[in-house]
Scaffold this active site. Structure first.
Site, mmCIF file in Angstrom:
data_model
loop_
_atom_site.group_PDB
_atom_site.id
_atom_site.type_symbol
_atom_site.label_atom_id
_atom_site.label_comp_id
_atom_site.label_asym_id
_atom_site.label_seq_id
_atom_site.Cartn_x
_atom_site.Cartn_y
_atom_site.Cartn_z
ATOM 1 N N HIS A 1 10.874 12.360 8.322
ATOM 2 C CA HIS A 1 11.892 13.357 7.973
ATOM 3 C C HIS A 1 12.101 13.482 6.467
ATOM 4 O O HIS A 1 12.746 14.426 6.003
ATOM 5 C CB HIS A 1 13.212 13.066 8.690
ATOM 6 N N GLY B 1 0.816 -1.203 0.000
ATOM 7 C CA GLY B 1 0.000 0.000 0.000
ATOM 8 C C GLY B 1 0.850 1.254 0.000
ATOM 9 O O GLY B 1 2.075 1.196 0.195
ATOM 10 N N PHE C 1 1.043 5.035 1.782
ATOM 11 C CA PHE C 1 0.451 5.734 2.928
ATOM 12 C C PHE C 1 -0.151 7.084 2.577
ATOM 13 O O PHE C 1 -0.728 7.754 3.427
ATOM 14 C CB PHE C 1 1.416 5.862 4.108
#
Length: 344
Positions: free
Chosen positions: A252, A231, A233
Protein backbone atom coordinates in the site's frame (compact mmCIF):
# COMPACT_ATOMS: atom_id res chain seq x y z
CA UNK A 1 -44.76 30.56 34.77
CA UNK A 2 -42.07 32.40 32.83
CA UNK A 3 -40.99 30.82 29.60
CA UNK A 4 -37.27 31.11 28.98
CA UNK A 5 -36.19 32.00 25.45
CA UNK A 6 -34.66 29.21 23.45
CA UNK A 7 -30.86 29.21 23.52
CA UNK A 8 -29.36 29.19 20.04
CA UNK A 9 -27.33 26.05 19.55
CA UNK A 10 -25.62 24.03 16.87
CA UNK A 11 -28.22 22.10 14.87
CA UNK A 12 -29.12 18.69 16.21
CA UNK A 13 -27.86 16.14 13.65
CA UNK A 14 -30.87 13.91 14.26
CA UNK A 15 -33.24 16.77 13.45
CA UNK A 16 -32.18 16.95 9.81
CA UNK A 17 -31.27 13.53 8.48
CA UNK A 18 -29.56 14.63 5.23
CA UNK A 19 -27.01 16.64 7.23
CA UNK A 20 -26.33 14.13 10.00
CA UNK A 21 -23.29 12.59 8.32
CA UNK A 22 -21.78 16.07 7.85
CA UNK A 23 -22.33 17.07 11.48
CA UNK A 24 -20.90 13.74 12.62
CA UNK A 25 -17.70 14.39 10.67
CA UNK A 26 -17.43 17.94 11.99
CA UNK A 27 -17.95 16.68 15.54
CA UNK A 28 -15.08 14.26 14.99
CA UNK A 29 -12.68 17.21 14.93
CA UNK A 30 -13.75 18.24 18.42
CA UNK A 31 -13.59 14.71 19.76
CA UNK A 32 -10.09 14.16 18.41
CA UNK A 33 -8.99 17.54 19.78
CA UNK A 34 -10.09 16.44 23.27
CA UNK A 35 -8.35 13.08 22.87
CA UNK A 36 -5.19 14.76 21.57
CA UNK A 37 -5.04 17.19 24.49
CA UNK A 38 -5.59 14.36 26.98
CA UNK A 39 -2.71 12.41 25.40
CA UNK A 40 -0.41 15.43 25.17
CA UNK A 41 -0.89 16.14 28.89
CA UNK A 42 -0.01 12.54 29.73
CA UNK A 43 -3.26 12.51 31.67
CA UNK A 44 -3.85 8.75 31.57
CA UNK A 45 -0.57 8.10 33.38
CA UNK A 46 -1.70 10.51 36.12
CA UNK A 47 -5.00 8.72 36.75
CA UNK A 48 -4.08 6.00 39.23
CA UNK A 49 -7.65 5.84 40.49
CA UNK A 50 -10.81 7.96 40.48
CA UNK A 51 -9.88 11.66 40.31
CA UNK A 52 -11.71 14.94 40.09
CA UNK A 53 -11.05 17.35 37.26
CA UNK A 54 -9.30 19.68 39.71
CA UNK A 55 -7.01 16.90 40.95
CA UNK A 56 -6.11 15.83 37.44
CA UNK A 57 -5.54 19.43 36.35
CA UNK A 58 -3.15 19.92 39.29
CA UNK A 59 -1.18 16.80 38.33
CA UNK A 60 -0.99 17.94 34.69
CA UNK A 61 -0.31 21.62 35.44
CA UNK A 62 -3.42 22.56 33.48
CA UNK A 63 -6.56 24.66 33.84
CA UNK A 64 -9.20 22.87 36.00
CA UNK A 65 -12.22 24.28 34.13
CA UNK A 66 -10.83 23.24 30.76
CA UNK A 67 -9.83 19.78 32.01
CA UNK A 68 -13.37 19.28 33.33
CA UNK A 69 -14.80 20.02 29.90
CA UNK A 70 -12.39 17.68 28.17
CA UNK A 71 -13.20 14.90 30.65
CA UNK A 72 -16.89 15.41 29.99
CA UNK A 73 -16.31 14.99 26.24
CA UNK A 74 -14.11 11.93 26.78
CA UNK A 75 -16.77 10.37 29.00
CA UNK A 76 -19.16 10.57 26.06
CA UNK A 77 -16.49 8.82 23.99
CA UNK A 78 -16.09 6.11 26.67
CA UNK A 79 -12.43 6.97 27.22
CA UNK A 80 -13.18 7.84 30.85
CA UNK A 81 -16.20 7.16 33.04
CA UNK A 82 -17.76 9.36 35.73
CA UNK A 83 -18.97 8.03 39.07
CA UNK A 84 -21.72 10.65 39.17
CA UNK A 85 -19.99 12.51 41.99
CA UNK A 86 -17.42 14.40 40.00
CA UNK A 87 -14.70 11.75 39.85
CA UNK A 88 -13.42 10.12 36.69
CA UNK A 89 -11.67 6.81 36.02
CA UNK A 90 -10.11 5.34 32.90
CA UNK A 91 -12.18 2.86 30.92
CA UNK A 92 -10.45 -0.08 29.17
CA UNK A 93 -10.11 2.21 26.14
CA UNK A 94 -8.59 4.92 28.30
CA UNK A 95 -6.11 2.46 29.80
CA UNK A 96 -4.56 2.05 26.33
CA UNK A 97 -3.43 5.68 26.55
CA UNK A 98 -0.98 4.86 29.32
CA UNK A 99 2.60 5.00 28.09
CA UNK A 100 3.42 1.54 29.49
CA UNK A 101 0.22 -0.22 28.40
CA UNK A 102 0.65 -3.28 26.20
CA UNK A 103 -0.12 -2.08 22.69
CA UNK A 104 -0.31 1.50 23.99
CA UNK A 105 -2.22 3.87 21.70
CA UNK A 106 -0.50 6.96 23.11
CA UNK A 107 1.99 7.27 20.24
CA UNK A 108 -0.79 6.79 17.68
CA UNK A 109 -2.74 9.73 19.08
CA UNK A 110 0.34 11.90 19.52
CA UNK A 111 1.70 11.22 16.00
CA UNK A 112 -1.62 12.10 14.43
CA UNK A 113 -1.61 15.31 16.49
CA UNK A 114 1.75 16.55 15.20
CA UNK A 115 1.81 19.81 13.22
CA UNK A 116 3.12 17.93 10.19
CA UNK A 117 0.25 15.44 10.09
CA UNK A 118 -2.28 18.20 10.74
CA UNK A 119 -0.74 20.10 7.83
CA UNK A 120 -1.09 17.08 5.55
CA UNK A 121 -4.77 16.56 6.35
CA UNK A 122 -5.61 20.27 6.46
CA UNK A 123 -4.19 20.78 2.96
CA UNK A 124 -5.81 17.81 1.25
CA UNK A 125 -7.59 20.10 -1.23
CA UNK A 126 -4.16 21.44 -2.29
CA UNK A 127 -3.03 17.84 -2.82
CA UNK A 128 -6.06 17.22 -5.03
CA UNK A 129 -5.52 20.39 -7.07
CA UNK A 130 -1.81 19.76 -7.60
CA UNK A 131 -1.86 15.98 -7.87
CA UNK A 132 1.04 15.91 -5.40
CA UNK A 133 1.04 15.57 -1.63
CA UNK A 134 1.08 18.93 0.15
CA UNK A 135 3.02 17.20 2.93
CA UNK A 136 5.78 16.20 0.50
CA UNK A 137 5.92 19.70 -0.98
CA UNK A 138 6.35 21.17 2.50
CA UNK A 139 8.40 18.55 4.34
CA UNK A 140 9.74 16.12 1.73
CA UNK A 141 9.19 12.37 1.60
CA UNK A 142 7.82 11.06 4.89
CA UNK A 143 10.59 8.57 5.59
CA UNK A 144 13.31 11.11 4.73
CA UNK A 145 11.57 13.60 7.02
CA UNK A 146 11.55 11.04 9.83
CA UNK A 147 15.15 9.96 9.25
CA UNK A 148 16.30 13.54 9.88
CA UNK A 149 14.28 13.83 13.10
CA UNK A 150 15.04 10.97 15.54
CA UNK A 151 12.38 12.02 18.06
CA UNK A 152 9.64 12.08 15.41
CA UNK A 153 10.99 8.83 13.96
CA UNK A 154 10.69 7.05 17.32
CA UNK A 155 7.16 8.37 17.77
CA UNK A 156 6.21 7.14 14.29
CA UNK A 157 7.80 3.72 14.92
CA UNK A 158 5.83 3.40 18.17
CA UNK A 159 2.68 4.41 16.27
CA UNK A 160 3.27 1.76 13.60
CA UNK A 161 4.00 -0.85 16.28
CA UNK A 162 0.71 -0.11 18.04
CA UNK A 163 -1.15 -0.19 14.72
CA UNK A 164 0.25 -3.63 13.95
CA UNK A 165 -0.56 -5.34 17.28
CA UNK A 166 -4.08 -6.66 16.45
CA UNK A 167 -3.06 -7.50 12.88
CA UNK A 168 -0.01 -9.58 13.75
CA UNK A 169 -1.89 -11.49 16.45
CA UNK A 170 -4.60 -12.30 13.93
CA UNK A 171 -2.15 -13.42 11.24
CA UNK A 172 -0.22 -15.58 13.73
CA UNK A 173 -3.28 -17.38 15.09
CA UNK A 174 -5.95 -17.36 12.36
CA UNK A 175 -3.97 -18.40 9.28
CA UNK A 176 -3.10 -22.09 8.97
CA UNK A 177 0.71 -22.31 8.85
CA UNK A 178 0.68 -26.11 9.20
CA UNK A 179 2.23 -26.69 5.77
CA UNK A 180 4.72 -23.83 6.06
CA UNK A 181 8.16 -24.75 7.35
CA UNK A 182 10.07 -21.67 6.14
CA UNK A 183 8.76 -18.12 6.04
CA UNK A 184 10.44 -15.00 4.65
CA UNK A 185 9.11 -11.66 5.95
CA UNK A 186 9.78 -9.18 3.13
CA UNK A 187 10.08 -5.56 4.22
CA UNK A 188 9.02 -6.56 7.72
CA UNK A 189 10.68 -3.74 9.66
CA UNK A 190 12.07 -4.99 12.95
CA UNK A 191 10.28 -8.30 12.47
CA UNK A 192 7.27 -7.89 14.79
CA UNK A 193 5.05 -9.92 12.46
CA UNK A 194 7.66 -12.62 11.98
CA UNK A 195 8.26 -12.93 15.72
CA UNK A 196 4.52 -13.23 16.41
CA UNK A 197 4.03 -15.88 13.72
CA UNK A 198 7.00 -17.91 14.94
CA UNK A 199 5.88 -17.72 18.57
CA UNK A 200 2.46 -19.12 17.61
CA UNK A 201 3.96 -21.70 15.21
CA UNK A 202 7.15 -23.10 16.78
CA UNK A 203 7.82 -25.43 13.84
CA UNK A 204 8.59 -22.46 11.59
CA UNK A 205 12.02 -21.20 10.57
CA UNK A 206 11.96 -17.51 9.78
CA UNK A 207 13.98 -15.06 7.70
CA UNK A 208 13.64 -11.28 7.66
CA UNK A 209 14.52 -9.44 4.44
CA UNK A 210 15.04 -5.71 5.02
CA UNK A 211 17.13 -2.68 4.15
CA UNK A 212 20.56 -2.73 5.82
CA UNK A 213 19.93 0.02 8.41
CA UNK A 214 16.59 -1.57 9.42
CA UNK A 215 18.04 -5.09 9.45
CA UNK A 216 20.68 -3.97 11.95
CA UNK A 217 17.99 -2.92 14.46
CA UNK A 218 16.00 -6.09 13.76
CA UNK A 219 18.91 -8.34 14.75
CA UNK A 220 18.71 -6.95 18.28
CA UNK A 221 14.94 -7.46 18.44
CA UNK A 222 14.36 -10.88 16.86
CA UNK A 223 14.84 -14.15 18.78
CA UNK A 224 17.87 -16.34 18.24
CA UNK A 225 17.69 -18.55 15.18
CA UNK A 226 15.99 -16.01 12.93
CA UNK A 227 18.06 -15.23 9.85
CA UNK A 228 18.26 -11.56 8.89
CA UNK A 229 19.16 -10.79 5.27
CA UNK A 230 19.91 -7.26 4.09
CA UNK A 231 18.57 -6.18 0.73
CA UNK A 232 16.31 -3.89 -1.29
CA UNK A 233 13.27 -5.49 -2.89
CA UNK A 234 13.63 -3.23 -5.93
CA UNK A 235 17.22 -4.21 -6.69
CA UNK A 236 18.08 -7.42 -4.83
CA UNK A 237 16.64 -10.96 -4.97
CA UNK A 238 14.78 -12.26 -1.95
CA UNK A 239 16.06 -15.45 -0.27
CA UNK A 240 14.75 -18.16 -2.62
CA UNK A 241 12.99 -21.43 -1.99
CA UNK A 242 10.89 -20.64 1.12
CA UNK A 243 7.46 -22.16 1.58
CA UNK A 244 5.87 -18.73 2.10
CA UNK A 245 6.69 -15.05 1.73
CA UNK A 246 4.91 -12.42 3.84
CA UNK A 247 4.33 -8.82 2.73
CA UNK A 248 2.58 -7.08 5.64
CA UNK A 249 1.48 -3.49 4.97
CA UNK A 250 4.10 -3.11 2.25
CA UNK A 251 2.31 -2.82 -1.08
CA UNK A 252 0.00 0.00 0.00
CA UNK A 253 3.03 2.31 0.24
CA UNK A 254 3.67 2.07 -3.51
CA UNK A 255 2.15 2.81 -6.90
CA UNK A 256 0.70 -0.02 -8.96
CA UNK A 257 3.86 -0.11 -11.09
CA UNK A 258 6.16 -0.37 -8.07
CA UNK A 259 3.86 -2.85 -6.30
CA UNK A 260 4.11 -5.14 -9.31
CA UNK A 261 7.91 -4.75 -9.30
CA UNK A 262 7.99 -5.84 -5.65
CA UNK A 263 5.71 -8.80 -6.32
CA UNK A 264 7.83 -9.89 -9.29
CA UNK A 265 10.94 -9.79 -7.11
CA UNK A 266 9.20 -12.03 -4.59
CA UNK A 267 7.72 -14.26 -7.31
CA UNK A 268 11.23 -15.00 -8.59
CA UNK A 269 12.05 -16.67 -5.28
CA UNK A 270 8.82 -18.66 -4.86
CA UNK A 271 9.20 -22.40 -5.60
CA UNK A 272 6.50 -24.63 -7.06
CA UNK A 273 3.92 -25.05 -4.32
CA UNK A 274 5.04 -21.88 -2.53
CA UNK A 275 2.78 -19.02 -1.58
CA UNK A 276 2.85 -15.24 -1.13
CA UNK A 277 0.89 -13.82 1.82
CA UNK A 278 -0.16 -10.18 1.47
CA UNK A 279 -1.67 -8.39 4.47
CA UNK A 280 -3.46 -5.15 3.62
CA UNK A 281 -6.73 -3.30 3.97
CA UNK A 282 -8.64 -4.78 1.04
CA UNK A 283 -11.38 -2.28 0.34
CA UNK A 284 -14.91 -3.41 -0.52
CA UNK A 285 -15.98 -3.07 -4.14
CA UNK A 286 -19.17 -1.26 -3.10
CA UNK A 287 -19.99 1.70 -0.80
CA UNK A 288 -19.87 -0.13 2.51
CA UNK A 289 -18.00 1.75 5.29
CA UNK A 290 -14.53 0.33 5.89
CA UNK A 291 -11.59 1.42 8.04
CA UNK A 292 -9.37 1.07 4.98
CA UNK A 293 -11.11 4.04 3.39
CA UNK A 294 -9.75 6.22 6.19
CA UNK A 295 -6.35 4.68 5.58
CA UNK A 296 -6.59 5.49 1.88
CA UNK A 297 -7.12 9.20 2.59
CA UNK A 298 -4.14 9.06 4.96
CA UNK A 299 -2.03 7.60 2.15
CA UNK A 300 -3.30 10.31 -0.23
CA UNK A 301 -2.32 13.04 2.24
CA UNK A 302 1.13 11.73 3.15
CA UNK A 303 2.39 9.95 0.05
CA UNK A 304 2.41 10.62 -3.67
CA UNK A 305 1.84 7.07 -4.86
CA UNK A 306 0.65 4.97 -1.91
CA UNK A 307 -2.96 3.80 -1.77
CA UNK A 308 -5.32 1.20 -0.37
CA UNK A 309 -6.89 -1.10 -2.97
CA UNK A 310 -9.91 -3.33 -3.50
CA UNK A 311 -9.79 -7.13 -3.72
CA UNK A 312 -10.14 -6.88 -7.50
CA UNK A 313 -7.27 -4.40 -7.74
CA UNK A 314 -4.98 -6.67 -5.72
CA UNK A 315 -5.97 -9.59 -7.93
CA UNK A 316 -4.84 -7.59 -10.96
CA UNK A 317 -1.49 -6.79 -9.32
CA UNK A 318 -0.96 -10.50 -8.60
CA UNK A 319 -1.82 -11.40 -12.19
CA UNK A 320 0.72 -8.89 -13.50
CA UNK A 321 3.38 -10.58 -11.36
CA UNK A 322 2.58 -14.12 -12.54
CA UNK A 323 0.59 -14.91 -9.39
CA UNK A 324 -3.06 -15.72 -8.79
CA UNK A 325 -5.23 -14.84 -5.83
CA UNK A 326 -6.02 -18.20 -4.23
CA UNK A 327 -7.87 -17.13 -1.08
CA UNK A 328 -8.61 -14.16 1.16
CA UNK A 329 -8.95 -14.38 4.94
CA UNK A 330 -10.82 -11.50 6.57
CA UNK A 331 -9.17 -10.59 9.88
CA UNK A 332 -10.25 -8.43 12.82
CA UNK A 333 -9.54 -4.68 12.64
CA UNK A 334 -10.42 -4.56 8.94
CA UNK A 335 -7.40 -6.20 7.32
CA UNK A 336 -7.36 -9.07 4.85
CA UNK A 337 -4.68 -11.74 4.46
CA UNK A 338 -4.56 -12.61 0.77
CA UNK A 339 -2.84 -15.82 -0.31
CA UNK A 340 -1.38 -15.80 -3.81
CA UNK A 341 0.07 -18.81 -5.61
CA UNK A 342 2.23 -19.09 -8.73
CA UNK A 343 0.01 -18.74 -11.78
CA UNK A 344 1.89 -21.55 -13.52
Amino acid sequence: MTTLPETPSEPDPAADEPTSAIWEAIGGLSRFAALSAFADLGAADRMDGPVTAAELADRCAADPAGVARVLRELAGMRIVASDGEGRYSLTPAGETLRADAEGSMLAAVRMNSTPEFRYAFGNLAHTLRKGRSAFIEEYGMLYDFLAARPERSKLFDDYMTARAVPHRRAVATMYDFTGVRTLVDVGGGKGHFLAAVMAANPHLRGTLFELPHVAEHARAFLPDGVEVVSGNFFTDPVPPGADAYLLASVLHNWSDEDAVRILRTVRAGVPDGGRVLVLEYALPDDDRPHVGLDGDIRMLALFDAGMERTHAEYARLFEAADLRLASALELPAGTTLMEARPAR
